[in-house]
Design an enzyme around this catalytic site. Structure first.
Site, PDB file in Angstrom:
ATOM      1  N   THR A 247     -35.409  75.011  11.284  1.00  0.00           N
ATOM      2  CA  THR A 247     -36.152  75.481  10.138  1.00  0.00           C
ATOM      3  C   THR A 247     -35.013  77.212   9.898  1.00  0.00           C
ATOM      4  O   THR A 247     -34.332  76.030   9.492  1.00  0.00           O
ATOM      5  CB  THR A 247     -37.432  76.660  10.599  1.00  0.00           C
ATOM      6  OG1 THR A 247     -37.184  77.053  11.457  1.00  0.00           O
ATOM      7  CG2 THR A 247     -38.364  75.599  10.300  1.00  0.00           C
TER       8      THR A 247
ATOM      9  N   THR B 127     -41.623  80.266  15.103  1.00  0.00           N
ATOM     10  CA  THR B 127     -41.633  79.620  16.398  1.00  0.00           C
ATOM     11  C   THR B 127     -40.416  78.627  16.986  1.00  0.00           C
ATOM     12  O   THR B 127     -39.951  78.631  16.614  1.00  0.00           O
ATOM     13  CB  THR B 127     -42.676  79.112  15.748  1.00  0.00           C
ATOM     14  OG1 THR B 127     -43.645  79.691  15.460  1.00  0.00           O
ATOM     15  CG2 THR B 127     -43.023  77.975  16.720  1.00  0.00           C
TER      16      THR B 127
END
Lengths: 412, 412
Positions: free
Chosen positions: B160, B197
């Site tokens: 990400t 995360t």
């Protein structure tokens, strides 16, 4: 060293003018502790019979002056305070103990009291020996020049990375008799390169026995200096002292539950909270002042821990810096705080607008007022944990490039 | 959205080439979860009989997929994993539960297994409903195109804000028979605007019963993914999964204390630690990789808490960013960690040089090697608490302007 920083955009619009407190006299001067020509010493002379209370850092690496002051405060009485900046006298071993004892000795000899009646507070670099002879050399002259009107000078003298002096005052009544409560403080980030620590000095002419004074101070500190956080770092030197000279002729008050103390208690809480908020408003790099209120927690203590976890989250603080109403980061912080919350009953309000409830976002809430609120200087985040009746309020600031600028500079 | 960030200066100099693990096949694709055209889905097909273990976030606001996966892992078996980025499906209430159930259902129907054998992991924005139909629409094609050689694609697909893919592998022996341990992970700051995360997926062809597998994973995670910190924020979605397909023909091993497991245990620990360190090396804005070792604490747990408090201190992290060997900030962090230390016996070494001992600075220590060490990419801080025999190592990174840039951006 860079030049003085510009005044924080969150500074109050004026400096409170502090009246004299009968029995309290102050003076400030320059001892060249770390830099020549900088005001770095402040002294307070306390009238005979002054009651003293103190709340100190809980750090296990508390500095030498903190360990000394704990002994003095245990006696409930004090005659003087010596405060220096430029050197925290922390993690300095047995040498540091000797520095404090010598400082107290010289102050005591000057005033004709016992060394055990002299409080000492230091702020500055950790782990370097304080050049005590420079400090004690200026004490006789300073104690000779004390004045009841020097509060503004004193507030100025204890500044380190602070961008403005911090002072607050209230006049209150005890049994119909007016008494004054003054306070000055310094703050900014903790353990910053050259200067550290939250220091606060409060004084009143009320006549209150030491045990009661300590109770009132502890209560006020819990909801003020212990309810603020800039970066979660606690200093080795944090100190809040409260003096009661007893010069006011109010009827005797001896227990904390005496209703005649209500106005005093409120005034003290206000002075302490005002100073604490000024410290946050002067947080290193701060551009927004944030109030985090938690209700519905299991206990007040749980509420405070939840509020502090949100307040110390770098992700929440950077979101606020970016005016981003990113309540997902608030949810994440609450989830890891180690206190019970009911994720399905949890509510989050930003600037009064409900943004999260029933385990998810509020469908189609009006984002416009929330976005407008986030652009302001004063941000309100209200959380209900959905568990019980515990409540707490914590004040903090955002995390910006300014914080990195100040703290990632080379020390020397 | 800004363009891709430059690769972290702390990135490894090459990408590990992962061999196939018999019984494991993977594929990646684009479902348009949040942005069109971006690879945002990764699937793993697990051979029948694969044992599965998992360690999840301890957050009380754990996301829907985490809650689902805990149930699946309790059975010890799994047949597939579906991972998406762009949306964390966290704090999404009952709708979020339905999203996970639907995802698992479609994957199960595609593979001909039970929905309860499908694990789901999500990373991305919190509090927004995941557009599940877009996700499930790509699953049949993805499961149709899985391959044992797609580890690099898979590592790339789960990135990400990561600036480089993270993969590690070891070949180890169990009873003389070679088995492979592969792992891929994603990290970067927690709960970042669009992506969140820590996710890690590890797989081996060893034949290990689920209870034993869980024990081995928990042990490895404690000293890897749970021994790193970037900003102290824990995600709602953190997940580490370990699969054992049983394709390797080694002699049966059923208990954790079987000496034939030593090599496997070491290899697993190395794969996990390597991935965890890669996550730290890709921390948002990181310019220095920091190893903090604490010895002499009361217990291992106390050592870890001391190390984490130092690692999470914004003042320590900014000092490291500024190449400042400011051990006073380390002392201050240790003092507030809430664990016993002996301030007079405490020692601090930076890059191997003793800088603090006996309650104060080491007199006239040679600052040159310390200053040189602080200028490097890899910083070592070793602390002895002077109390007992507890020890822990924690990895972190510095706190720089880059972190603020990434996290104070507007979300939309």
């Amino acid at each position: 060293m860079a030049g003085p920083s510009p005044v924080s955009p969150l500074a109050p619009d004026h400096f409170a003018s502090l009246p004299a407190v009968p029995g309290i006299r102050l003076a400030a001067g320059a001892a060249g502790i770390r830099y020549p020509g900088r005001t770095d010493v402040m002294v307070i002379e306390l009238a005979a019979g002054t009651a003293a209370a103190g709340v100190f850092t809980r750090s296990l690496t508390a500095a030498a002056p903190v360990r000394w002051d704990r002994q003095v405060i245990a006696s409930g009485r004090a005659r003087a305070v010596v405060v220096n900046s430029g050197n925290a006298n922390a993690f300095t071993g047995a040498d540091g103990e000797r520095v404090v004892a010598r400082t107290a000795r010289v102050a005591a000899d000057t005033l004709g009291c016992a060394a055990e009646e002299v409080l000492v507070a230091s702020t500055g670099v950790v782990g370097e020996l304080l050049p005590v002879e420079r400090l004690v050399a200026v004490l006789p002259l300073l104690f000779d020049s004390v004045s009841g009107d020097a509060w503004a000078d004193a507030a100025q003298a204890i500044m380190t990375t602070d961008t403005y002096p911090k002072a607050a005052t209230r006049q209150v009544l005890i049994g119909g008799v007016p008494v004054t409560i003054n306070g000055i403080a310094k703050g900014a980030g903790m353990i910053a390169p050259d200067m550290a620590t939250m220091l606060a000095f409060l004084a009143t002419d009320a006549a209150l026995p030491p045990v009661l004074l300590q109770e009132l101070l502890s209560e006020a500190v819990a909801r003020s200096f212990n309810a603020i956080t800039i970066d979660g770092d606690t200093s080795t030197n944090d100190t809040a002292l409260l003096f009661a000279t007893g010069a006011a002729a109010h009827p005797p008050v001896n227990t904390a539950d005496d209703p005649r103390l209500e106005d005093f208690r409120t005034g003290l809480a206000q002075v302490a909270a005002e100073l604490a908020q000024m410290i946050v408003r002067d947080g290193e790099g701060a551009t927004r002042f944030v109030t985090i209120t938690v209700t519905g927690a299991e206990t007040d203590q749980a509420a405070k821990r939840l509020a502090c976890t949100v307040a110390n989250s770098p992700l929440v603080k950077t979101a606020i810096a970016g005016a981003d109403p990113n309540w997902g980061r608030i949810v994440a912080a609450l989830g890891r705080a180690g206190e019970r919350i009911d994720a399905d009953a949890l509510t989050i309000r930003i600037g009064g607008t409900l943004v999260a409830a029933h385990g998810g976002p509020v469908p189609a809430y009006d984002e416009a007022p929330v976005a407008a609120h986030m652009q302001g200087r004063t941000i309100d985040i209200a959380i209900d944990a959905g568990i019980g009746f515990g409540a707490a309020t914590v004040w903090t600031c955002d995390l910006t490039h300014g914080y990195i600028d100040i703290n990632a500079d080379y020390r020397s």
